[in-house]
Scaffold this motif. Structure first.
Motif, PDB file in Angstrom:
ATOM      1  N   ASP A  49     -18.675  64.768  75.616  1.00  0.00           N
ATOM      2  CA  ASP A  49     -18.862  63.407  75.117  1.00  0.00           C
ATOM      3  C   ASP A  49     -20.247  62.865  75.451  1.00  0.00           C
ATOM      4  O   ASP A  49     -20.826  62.097  74.691  1.00  0.00           O
ATOM      5  CB  ASP A  49     -17.795  62.467  75.674  1.00  0.00           C
ATOM      6  N   LYS A  52     -22.872  63.947  72.841  1.00  0.00           N
ATOM      7  CA  LYS A  52     -22.780  63.431  71.479  1.00  0.00           C
ATOM      8  C   LYS A  52     -23.749  62.267  71.304  1.00  0.00           C
ATOM      9  O   LYS A  52     -24.008  61.510  72.227  1.00  0.00           O
ATOM     10  CB  LYS A  52     -21.362  62.931  71.183  1.00  0.00           C
ATOM     11  N   GLU A  57     -21.948  58.563  66.189  1.00  0.00           N
ATOM     12  CA  GLU A  57     -20.502  58.460  66.340  1.00  0.00           C
ATOM     13  C   GLU A  57     -20.003  57.063  65.961  1.00  0.00           C
ATOM     14  O   GLU A  57     -18.965  56.924  65.326  1.00  0.00           O
ATOM     15  CB  GLU A  57     -20.093  58.787  67.782  1.00  0.00           C
ATOM     16  N   LYS A  60     -20.024  56.782  62.185  1.00  0.00           N
ATOM     17  CA  LYS A  60     -18.905  57.536  61.612  1.00  0.00           C
ATOM     18  C   LYS A  60     -17.602  56.756  61.741  1.00  0.00           C
ATOM     19  O   LYS A  60     -16.776  56.754  60.838  1.00  0.00           O
ATOM     20  CB  LYS A  60     -18.743  58.889  62.315  1.00  0.00           C
ATOM     21  N   ASN A  61     -17.416  56.097  62.874  1.00  0.00           N
ATOM     22  CA  ASN A  61     -16.192  55.315  63.086  1.00  0.00           C
ATOM     23  C   ASN A  61     -16.177  54.050  62.233  1.00  0.00           C
ATOM     24  O   ASN A  61     -15.115  53.560  61.864  1.00  0.00           O
ATOM     25  CB  ASN A  61     -16.046  54.948  64.567  1.00  0.00           C
TER      26      ASN A  61
END
Length: 76
Positions: A49, A52, A57, A60-61
């Motif tokens: 994690d 990343k 991220e 993307k969410n």
């Protein structure tokens, strides 16, 4: 942070190697071995994690994704 996680993972691997010899001898060793395996898995996930890209991220969410329905697999 990453170096610390890598060091902790290596320590867990050493502990696992030592405990592996004594798994069959007692349930306490077996339970301890299982506990160390779980701790190592948590550390690996934290390391993964941390590598990343947080901005990517979050994007993307945020973006809506088309969900695949089971019926989509049977269309042709």
């Amino acid at each position: 942070m990453e170096k610390e996680l890598i060091r902790l993972i290596k320590e867990k691997e050493i502990q696992l190697a030592k405990l592996k010899e004594h798994i069959d001898k007692s349930t306490i060793c077996s339970d301890l071995y299982n506990k160390v395996v779980l701790e190592k898995a948590v550390l690996k996930k934290e390391l993964e994690d941390s590598k990343k890209n947080k901005i990517v991220e979050n994007i993307k969410n945020f973006l809506p994704r088309k969900k695949t329905l089971i019926c989509d697999y049977f269309k042709k």
